[in-house]
Design an enzyme around this catalytic site. Sequence first.
Site: not given
Length: 157
Positions: A81, A89-91, A124
Amino acid sequence: MQASRARLFKEYKEVQREKAADPDIQLVCDDSNIFKWTALIKGPSETPYEGGVFQLAFAVPEQYPLQPPQVRFLTKIFHPNVHFKTGEICLDILKNAWSPAWTLQSVCRAIIALMAHPEPDSPLNCDSGNLLRSGDLRGYQSMARMYTRLAAMPRKG
């Protein structure tokens, strides 16, 4: 903008007061710009990131806390991520699930939780995500540990 400055000053005071309460997070405000912060977070135990110290950069928008901060890893990390080159950051809480109730400190806690519990279905870093999705936990952990040693552990000597 005045409201966001007031909120950030409040968070700054809180961080100063609670430094000892959360030893895994060291959050620091830029001396000349309240909208720029950095954090040092410790890799969670029992993960390939254990023993590592990872630096994050926060760019806080003037509409904060109504809009989330932009946060990225400055330290290289092998995680599904996190974009390997940019540190993005994929959050969900940094995107569509943001709430003004979140603070910079709680965002750091959420990132530490993400490190311990990756979400390989929204990668990601496709290499990392593919290892986990194909069931190659050993391969993922080996790569993550290697990059933690190379980028996030203090050099001895």
